[in-house]
Design a protein around this motif. Structure first.
Motif, PDB file in Angstrom:
ATOM      1  N   SER A 271       0.812  -1.178   0.046  1.00 56.70           N
ATOM      2  CA  SER A 271      -0.173   0.038  -0.072  1.00 56.70           C
ATOM      3  C   SER A 271       1.044   1.314   0.064  1.00 56.70           C
ATOM      4  O   SER A 271       1.896   1.356   0.535  1.00 56.70           O
ATOM      5  N   LEU A 272       0.369   2.199  -0.747  1.00 56.31           N
ATOM      6  CA  LEU A 272       1.246   3.566  -0.741  1.00 56.31           C
ATOM      7  C   LEU A 272       0.632   4.601  -0.105  1.00 56.31           C
ATOM      8  O   LEU A 272      -0.755   4.922  -0.096  1.00 56.31           O
ATOM      9  N   ILE A 273       1.475   5.284   0.698  1.00 57.93           N
ATOM     10  CA  ILE A 273       0.840   6.511   1.549  1.00 57.93           C
ATOM     11  C   ILE A 273       1.607   7.435   1.334  1.00 57.93           C
ATOM     12  O   ILE A 273       2.777   7.729   1.166  1.00 57.93           O
ATOM     13  N   ASN A 274       1.004   8.956   1.002  1.00 53.15           N
ATOM     14  CA  ASN A 274       1.571  10.268   0.563  1.00 53.15           C
ATOM     15  C   ASN A 274       1.453  11.104   1.591  1.00 53.15           C
ATOM     16  O   ASN A 274       0.253  11.328   2.185  1.00 53.15           O
ATOM     17  N   SER A 275       2.555  11.757   1.984  1.00 49.95           N
ATOM     18  CA  SER A 275       2.352  12.817   3.124  1.00 49.95           C
ATOM     19  C   SER A 275       1.673  14.001   2.778  1.00 49.95           C
ATOM     20  O   SER A 275       1.132  14.647   3.459  1.00 49.95           O
ATOM     21  N   ARG A 276       1.756  14.248   1.402  1.00 46.76           N
ATOM     22  CA  ARG A 276       1.389  15.815   1.051  1.00 46.76           C
ATOM     23  C   ARG A 276       2.009  16.983   1.341  1.00 46.76           C
ATOM     24  O   ARG A 276       1.803  18.016   0.886  1.00 46.76           O
ATOM     25  N   THR A 277       2.929  16.846   2.283  1.00 44.01           N
ATOM     26  CA  THR A 277       3.759  17.578   2.682  1.00 44.01           C
ATOM     27  C   THR A 277       5.278  17.041   3.003  1.00 44.01           C
ATOM     28  O   THR A 277       5.481  15.917   2.578  1.00 44.01           O
ATOM     29  N   ASN A 278       6.188  17.847   3.537  1.00 38.74           N
ATOM     30  CA  ASN A 278       7.404  17.682   3.656  1.00 38.74           C
ATOM     31  C   ASN A 278       7.920  16.755   4.846  1.00 38.74           C
ATOM     32  O   ASN A 278       8.978  16.448   5.140  1.00 38.74           O
ATOM     33  N   THR A 279       7.045  16.574   5.688  1.00 41.24           N
ATOM     34  CA  THR A 279       7.256  15.795   6.850  1.00 41.24           C
ATOM     35  C   THR A 279       6.179  14.635   7.006  1.00 41.24           C
ATOM     36  O   THR A 279       4.940  14.918   6.743  1.00 41.24           O
ATOM     37  N   LEU A 280       6.626  13.705   7.918  1.00 45.49           N
ATOM     38  CA  LEU A 280       5.742  12.478   7.943  1.00 45.49           C
ATOM     39  C   LEU A 280       6.168  11.676   9.299  1.00 45.49           C
ATOM     40  O   LEU A 280       7.405  11.544   9.601  1.00 45.49           O
ATOM     41  N   ILE A 281       5.030  11.340  10.107  1.00 48.46           N
ATOM     42  CA  ILE A 281       5.531  10.700  11.434  1.00 48.46           C
ATOM     43  C   ILE A 281       4.840   9.442  11.025  1.00 48.46           C
ATOM     44  O   ILE A 281       3.406   9.254  10.824  1.00 48.46           O
ATOM     45  N   VAL A 282       5.507   8.347  11.432  1.00 52.17           N
ATOM     46  CA  VAL A 282       4.986   6.836  11.325  1.00 52.17           C
ATOM     47  C   VAL A 282       5.172   6.257  12.773  1.00 52.17           C
ATOM     48  O   VAL A 282       6.273   6.284  13.406  1.00 52.17           O
ATOM     49  N   LYS A 283       3.976   5.856  13.270  1.00 53.39           N
ATOM     50  CA  LYS A 283       3.878   5.210  14.723  1.00 53.39           C
ATOM     51  C   LYS A 283       3.369   3.739  14.611  1.00 53.39           C
ATOM     52  O   LYS A 283       2.261   3.671  14.034  1.00 53.39           O
ATOM     53  N   GLN A 284       3.991   2.939  15.327  1.00 49.19           N
ATOM     54  CA  GLN A 284       3.846   1.441  15.110  1.00 49.19           C
ATOM     55  C   GLN A 284       3.472   1.035  16.766  1.00 49.19           C
ATOM     56  O   GLN A 284       4.236   1.239  17.362  1.00 49.19           O
ATOM     57  N   ARG A 285       2.134   0.416  16.641  1.00 48.43           N
ATOM     58  CA  ARG A 285       1.816   0.185  18.039  1.00 48.43           C
ATOM     59  C   ARG A 285       1.526  -1.481  17.918  1.00 48.43           C
ATOM     60  O   ARG A 285       0.643  -1.949  17.186  1.00 48.43           O
TER      61      ARG A 285
END
Length: 403
Positions: A271-285
């Motif tokens: 699957s593809l995720i686009n941030s739409r801006t210059n930063t992205l936070i990824v959190k895994q639980r």
């Protein structure tokens, strides 16, 4: 005065020189916003009175420093819109840590009905996802999986120390030197192994390269957060290469950016995720030891402009913010912003060394500095010549300089 001879009446010319050119301001036009803060455009011209007539002159003949603003703040009425929220959902996990979510919608205070979210875009929005706990799970009381703490990370995808090729890295990021990667002191003696483990540990790090692979599988911790940052004008896309998350146990992956929020567990691979801006936070639980995802990220030029020319991006560990920002064509934006993103394990302090919003008589409620804590969306406003120290609860902050 009758006994005193009356002098003859006469008129003397006191000054033959014409009055100097001056600025003339026409009444302001309509406000750009039907409610809340907006801008009204007014026509400013240089004129001179010659022989009793008002004559238009070149602008350079009038004092440049005294030229009135061509746009002035205006407020027609207070906006009658506000964010409203649904009730929190049940905890996603039957035991251990999980998340709760709620829906947000823009509500008209006049009709009490939802309207287009654009009407609420000027107002801070509260959180829509929060953590929850329903007590410990019996099967979670074991030890971490062997070698989890030494989970390898490809060096090319990890944020290296500031001492490693600083010229190339700062040129690639297009940010000030003071806003580059944090410096990592070299340990001595028995601390070297611990330092290497900390350096290789993926959770809590900030990735600044243009592309890379981040392995969050088997990290040995329930919550693992990473941040990806690129210069303004770029956006980030993430592809999930592998996933071993147990969705029925409440394991989940969260993506958050300035213009997007997404959670998922099932059907994550490819699957593809686009941030739409210059930063992205990824959190895994995760609940079960050893589970997690492996993701690949890339950056590219943004398809839509999401920033202003005077906006800035800082990535820490320290930097200096100066406003107003002088643009190449001598334009000056009305509102300039500075975005700050540091590693998820770090926090932000902002100290105002010098603030001057003009003489007391010239200050209005439109002259202020707004600081927003992105993790909680809470805002604080500072005015006048107030010096302040502000501290974040998360790893992202935004500053707006108004007027």
């Amino acid at each position: 005065c009758q006994p005193v001879p009356k002098p003859e009446s006469r008129v003397e010319v006191c000054d033959l020189n014409p009055c100097p050119p001056r600025w003339k301001v026409t009444p302001a036009g309509p406000c750009s916003s039907s409610c809340g803060l907006g801008l009204a455009v007014q026509l400013v011209t240089c004129v001179q009175i010659l022989h009793g007539q008002e004559v238009l002159q070149e602008e350079h003949l009038c004092p440049v420093a005294e030229k009135p603003l061509t746009s002035v703040p205006c407020v027609i009425r207070t906006c009658s819109y506000e964010w409203s929220f649904s009730e929190w959902s049940e905890c996603s996990a039957s035991c251990g840590n999980g998340i709760q979510t709620r829906q947000d919608f823009c509500l008209s205070s006049l009709t009490h009905k939802p309207v287009n979210p654009l009407f609420c875009r000027r107002f801070p929005k509260a959180i829509v996802v929060r953590g929850c706990s329903t007590g410990p799970c019996p099967e979670q009381e074991g030890t971490l999986s062997p070698g989890a703490e030494l989970q390898p990370v490809t060096p090319a995808t990890h944020l290296t120390t500031a001492a490693a090729a600083p010229e190339h890295r700062h040129q690639d990021l297009d940010v000030p030197l003071s806003a580059g990667p944090w410096e990592q002191t070299k340990p001595s003696g028995g601390e070297e192994i611990t330092a290497k483990r900390s350096f290789l540990y993926v959770c809590g790090n900030l990735f600044l390269n243009a592309t890379g692979i981040i392995n969050m599988a088997g990290v040995g911790t329930r919550d693992c957060t990473v941040a990806i940052g690129r210069p303004l004008r770029e956006e980030i896309s993430v592809t999930i290469l592998e996933s071993s998350l147990n969705c029925s146990a409440g394991e989940v992956l969260l993506f958050s950016g300035r213009m997007m929020w997404r959670t998922g567990c099932r059907k994550l691979p490819l699957s593809l995720i686009n941030s739409r801006t210059n930063t992205l936070i990824v959190k895994q639980r995760v609940v079960l030891p050893g589970n997690g995802v492996i993701l690949q990220y890339n950056s590219r030029t943004a398809t839509k402009k999401y920033y202003q020319d005077c906006d800035q991006q800082l990535f820490g560990p320290q930097g200096e913010i100066v406003n107003p920002v002088q643009l190449p064509d001598e334009r000056q934006e009305v509102v300039c912003r500075t975005f700050i993103t540091v590693a998820p394990r770090q926090r932000i302090s902002i100290r105002a060394l010098n603030t001057d919003l003009g003489p007391e008589g010239n200050q209005t409620h439109f002259n202020y500095i707004l600081v927003r804590d992105v993790s909680t969306m809470k805002t604080v406003v500072f005015r006048g010549k107030q010096q302040f120290l502000w501290q974040s609860t998360g790893n992202q902050a935004e500053i707006e300089f108004h007027e």
